[in-house]
Design an enzyme around this catalytic site. Structure first.
Site, PDB file in Angstrom:
ATOM      1  N   ASP A 487       0.807  -1.220   0.000  1.00  0.00           N
ATOM      2  CA  ASP A 487       0.000   0.000   0.000  1.00  0.00           C
ATOM      3  C   ASP A 487       0.839   1.267   0.000  1.00  0.00           C
ATOM      4  OD1 ASP A 487      -2.636  -0.772  -0.068  1.00  0.00           O
ATOM      5  OD2 ASP A 487      -2.793  -1.051   2.101  1.00  0.00           O
TER       6      ASP A 487
HETATM    7  C1  GLC Z   1      -1.477  -3.729   5.400  1.00  0.00           C
HETATM    8  C2  GLC Z   1      -2.708  -3.756   4.554  1.00  0.00           C
HETATM    9  C3  GLC Z   1      -2.537  -4.638   3.350  1.00  0.00           C
HETATM   10  C4  GLC Z   1      -1.275  -4.313   2.636  1.00  0.00           C
HETATM   11  C5  GLC Z   1      -0.092  -4.330   3.570  1.00  0.00           C
HETATM   12  C6  GLC Z   1       1.167  -3.856   2.910  1.00  0.00           C
HETATM   13  O1  GLC Z   1      -1.331  -4.951   6.045  1.00  0.00           O
HETATM   14  O2  GLC Z   1      -3.805  -4.198   5.281  1.00  0.00           O
HETATM   15  O3  GLC Z   1      -3.625  -4.506   2.484  1.00  0.00           O
HETATM   16  O4  GLC Z   1      -1.116  -5.240   1.617  1.00  0.00           O
HETATM   17  O5  GLC Z   1      -0.326  -3.469   4.654  1.00  0.00           O
HETATM   18  O6  GLC Z   1       1.137  -2.507   2.632  1.00  0.00           O
HETATM   19  C1  GLC Z   2      -0.488   2.622   5.866  1.00  0.00           C
HETATM   20  C2  GLC Z   2       0.230   1.397   6.350  1.00  0.00           C
HETATM   21  C3  GLC Z   2      -0.105   0.199   5.527  1.00  0.00           C
HETATM   22  C4  GLC Z   2      -1.591   0.096   5.384  1.00  0.00           C
HETATM   23  C5  GLC Z   2      -2.187   1.383   4.856  1.00  0.00           C
HETATM   24  C6  GLC Z   2      -3.668   1.243   4.741  1.00  0.00           C
HETATM   25  O1  GLC Z   2      -0.034   2.962   4.624  1.00  0.00           O
HETATM   26  O2  GLC Z   2       1.620   1.572   6.360  1.00  0.00           O
HETATM   27  O3  GLC Z   2       0.430  -0.945   6.122  1.00  0.00           O
HETATM   28  O4  GLC Z   2      -1.896  -0.933   4.521  1.00  0.00           O
HETATM   29  O5  GLC Z   2      -1.853   2.426   5.720  1.00  0.00           O
HETATM   30  O6  GLC Z   2      -4.406   2.331   5.103  1.00  0.00           O
END
Ligand code: GLC
Ligand code: GLC
Length: 815
Positions: A487
């Site tokens: 993300d």
């Molecule tokens: C969080 C989010 C997931 C994403 C991950 C890596 O665990 O829930 O959707 O893939 O972060 O950014």
């Molecule tokens: C932030 C976190 C990531 C998560 C995302 C979702 O970027 O670092 O892990 O998936 O928020 O909102």
């Protein structure tokens, strides 16, 4: 150092010190009504949706930690001494304390000055209420004269609004009290037809429903005026902050016990029967009386508690193992399976790190959570797949999140995370492999929940595949969109203003930045889809899809290869991300895992080389870091990933979710020793010994463990709601132990460490119990299967061989 111990007999984790490094929590409830409960009775409960139907308030990020919960105060009326038998919030010294977190229940026990307490908290299966089953015992010789005060703070339903909109909220609270029941009915007079009730099984000496009356001015939960003085004020909340507090007074002679049951529940009335009398504003309670009368009975509570235990026994016996490593056994047999249930239920919505108001159900998250849940309750998994598919867009993309209460896509976050749709293919494939129920593909499912747009699920899968196919970049790799699995790798964001959301800001058209990760994921998903089409005898289509997969595999291996490992992406300018040319972020974990899992680079040595590079640069004592070297400053072309200080979160922590991909990749290369070594490094039970460093619960996975480049390596954060649960379960059970459902039957193909002599598994699969015994005779991975005395070819036990049986014995010899 430890703060408790595993009780493997009772399937509990027993905490023996209340001030754990962080609150160590548990979950109550499995269907509609849920609670979070910490080891000192903190937490809250809600109906279906932690944001939209919150019953009780919790104070995130407060001081002291873990503020707000299911509080009880005991008061010795002879000495005026009062204390919290769950330690919080008063924090008086307890002569004895223990908290046993079990599967769907928590038991906290304590003793102070000869007064023993035991509280068992759980939600009966199928009910919308939580039970606090309390027993107080006088261990003194002389008689004790005690009062027990209960305390909860009601949340005004919408937890987001509750925490922000005070100009309104200080004016709307309404309650009713009748006998030993407190009813919370804010907004019921207008559009709500639901209310909360907080009931005590005993007659009460008094109550409070206005927070300030109970606590007193400028006082905290730790010294409520009512408890200090030993009187309840019988306050009725009209506006301000509604609470529920009962006071029960009782005498106990030496060794005498008293059992008191509290019920905290949610109830809906039919719209036409909201009030009694009908023209009044008085709650119609007739519909809830029977529930209260039923559940205040100790025998009913006992029965429900044993039903809860049987429910879990039934679920866990579908897959159990005995291996040479105790940590493996207890995670698979109990805790990892349990965590898979919790992530299935709650996705990333409500934990002690997810406020319940920020995120509902994640599309990619829930699809992945299903991978570890499938065998536990395929019926519920089926429904979840259909719910997820119904939030897909007509163009094949997907809403990134949806609200559990409404099942509608969340417009604030929208779509455009280009990996999202492919996970639906993988979850559906897992469902079909588990169940063989192809009827799901014919289910008619809308797009974006729009009536009239329904198409069979199979068509949805088609669009998942074409969504990627239609969005390729300059190298022929998939365009990344807002982000892929990571993300925080935001290649089209280019944000320079504080406060902008990295997740939704898009300052580039998105026609250039490409993801090697989605390339690998596409190959994995397209091949899984083609396998399904083969079974459906849609040969032409399956050939076409397979050729897409092959093309993409080639492109990914060429355009995505950096020389010693797979690249991560190309940015908007076409520059490689995750390359040895970069000064920071030279190598990333994700593409090494997903590409190898998809079979890319298996025939030309790239996969082996990628995993060796990863081992050299990313693997450390706390697991495999997400990248190296961590970014030390903000790169506008890469986005949020570079916003975290080095070693935290996506910027180079051990982001546990990705580690099992490498375990699986190692099994593809036949290295069971490395696979298990990676498994143990992040295994919570294995890390129990270093609880003072790890800090999170030793019985569940956390999302992230601070990486080697951080100032606090080994420190975990964001426990419970993480894709690590499902993926690690898949890695250890399906790839290392090798017990893997396939479309054509159950596969048994272990890739285990060389010094393992064998292991045993009992696995229910499509109505048959497989008793599997694996023995090692040589150092290799070749596996010969014998089913009920008959040798078979290959490692998949064909369905025809076991047809009509209830049980089969499988002997596997590895050499
Ligand atoms: C969080 C989010 C997931 C994403 C991950 C890596 O665990 O829930 O959707 O893939 O972060 O950014
Ligand atoms: C932030 C976190 C990531 C998560 C995302 C979702 O970027 O670092 O892990 O998936 O928020 O909102």
């Amino acid at each position: 150092m430890r703060y408790g111990t595993f009780d493997d007999e009772k399937l509990e984790y027993c905490i023996t010190q209340p001030d754990t490094p962080l609150p160590w929590i548990n979950y109550l409830g499995t269907e509609d009504f849920f609670g979070l409960i910490s080891n000192t009775a903190g937490g809250y409960c809600f109906y279906r949706d932690a944001r939209l139907r919150r019953l009780t308030r919790y104070r995130y990020n407060n001081v002291p930690a873990d503020s707000g919960g299911r509080y009880l105060y005991l008061r010795d009326r002879q000495t005026d001494d009062y204390w919290s038998p769950t330690w919080q919030p008063v924090q008086s010294t307890l002569d004895h304390y223990s908290c046993r977190h079990g599967l769907g229940y928590t038991v906290i026990a304590s003793e102070r000055k000869g007064i023993a307490f035991s509280g068992c908290y759980f939600i009966p299966i199928g009910e919308n209420l939580e039970i606090w089953d309390i027993t107080i015992t006088n261990r003194r010789k002389e008689e004790a004269d005690l009062s027990l005060f209960s305390f909860i703070e009601f949340c005004l339903w919408d937890a987001q609004d509750d925490a922000t909109n005070f100009q309104r909220n200080y004016n709307i609270a309404e309650v009713e009290v009748e006998g030993s029941t407190i009813f919370h009915k804010t907004e019921y007079r207008e559009r709500r037809n639901h209310f909360a009730f907080f009931h005590c099984s005993d007659p009460i000496a008094g109550f409070d429903t206005q927070r300030e009356a109970f606590l007193g001015r400028y006082r905290g939960f730790d010294q409520p005026q009512a408890v200090e003085q030993g009187v309840s004020f019988n306050s009725i909340a009209t506006s301000w902050q509604p609470i529920g507090s009962h006071q029960v007074q009782f005498h106990l002679s030496g060794d005498e016990s008293r059992r008191i049951i509290f019920l905290l529940g949610y109830h809906e009335n039919p719209r036409s029967q909201k009030f009694d009398p009908p023209e009044s504003n008085t709650l119609n309670k007739k519909t809830v009386y029977p529930i209260i009368r039923e559940w205040e009975h100790p025998e009913r509570v006992d029965r429900a508690f044993s039903d809860l235990k049987s429910y879990w026994k039934g679920i866990l016996q579908k897959f159990s193992v005995r291996t040479p490593v105790n940590h493996v056994d207890r995670m698979i047999n109990t805790w990892n399976a349990y965590q898979c249930m919790v992530t299935f239920n709650l996705s990333r919505s409500a934990s002690y790190f997810e406020s319940g108001i920020g995120r509902g159900m994640g599309f990619r998250d829930s699809n992945q959570d299903l991978l570890g849940f499938m065998h536990m309750d395929p019926e519920r998994a089926r429904q979840r797949i259909l719910d997820l598919a119904a939030t897909q867009l007509e163009n094949g993309g997907a809403y990134h999140q949806y609200q559990p209460l409404t099942k509608r896509g969340n417009n604030d976050i929208g779509s455009g995370f280009n990996d999202d749709p492919l996970w639906l293919v993988l979850s559906t494939s897992a469902y079909l492999r588990e169940t063989g129920d192809y009827s799901i593909l014919e289910e008619s499912v809308p797009f974006e929940n729009q009536p009239g747009s329904e198409q069979p699920l199979l068509e949805h899968l088609d669009r998942c595949i074409s969504y990627t196919k239609e969005r390729l970049g300059p190298h022929g790799l998939p365009l990344i969109g807002r982000a892929d699995w990571n993300d925080c790798l935001n290649l089209n964001c280019f944000s320079d203003s504080p406060g902008q959301s990295f997740q939704t800001t898009t300052n580039r058209e998105g026609k250039n930045a490409e993801s090697v990760f989605i390339g690998g994921l596409f190959v994995l998903a397209a091949n899984a889809y083609a396998d399904i089409l083969d079974i459906l005898q849609q040969t032409e289509k399956s050939t076409r899809i397979r050729s897409y997969a092959n093309e993409m595999a080639k492109v990914t291996d060429m355009a995505g290869w950096d020389g010693q490992w797979f690249l991560r992406a190309y940015d908007d300018q076409g520059a490689a991300v995750g390359s040895h040319h970069c000064t920071e972020g030279k190598i990333f974990i994700e593409p090494q895992g997903i590409c190898t899992m998809a079979g890319i680079g298996l025939d030309n040595g790239h996969a082996v080389q990628a995993l060796n590079s990863l081992n050299a640069y990313l693997s450390g004592k706390d697991g495999i870091a997400l990248l190296w070297p961590a970014f030390t400053h903000y790169y506008i072309n890469l986005g949020e990933i570079t916003s975290y200080p080095p070693g935290y979160k996506e910027n180079g922590s051990v982001f546990c979710h990705t580690n099992p991909w490498i375990m699986i990749a190692e099994t593809k290369l036949g290295d069971g020793d490395r696979a298990l070594d990676y498994y143990l490094k992040i295994c919570p039970s294995f890390r129990e010994e270093i609880s003072e460093i790890h800090r999170c619960e030793p019985y569940v996975y956390a999302q992230t463990i601070a990486g080697p480049e951080s100032p606090t390596p080994g420190e975990a954060k964001n426990s419970w709601l993480t894709g690590t649960a499902a993926w690690n379960y898949v890695a250890i059970t399906q790839y290392i132990l090798g017990i893997r459902p396939e479309l054509t039957g159950l596969r048994v193909e272990p890739i285990i460490p060389k010094d393992w002599e064998g292991f045993q598994v009992v696995r229910d699969f499509r109505g048959i119990r497989y008793n599997i015994s694996v023995r090692r005779k040589g150092k290799g991975n070749h596996c010969q299967l014998n089913i009920d005395g008959q040798d078979i070819e290959g490692t998949v036990i064909p369905l025809s061989v076991v047809e009509g049986k209830k049980q089969v014995m499988v002997q596997a010899i590895i050499q």
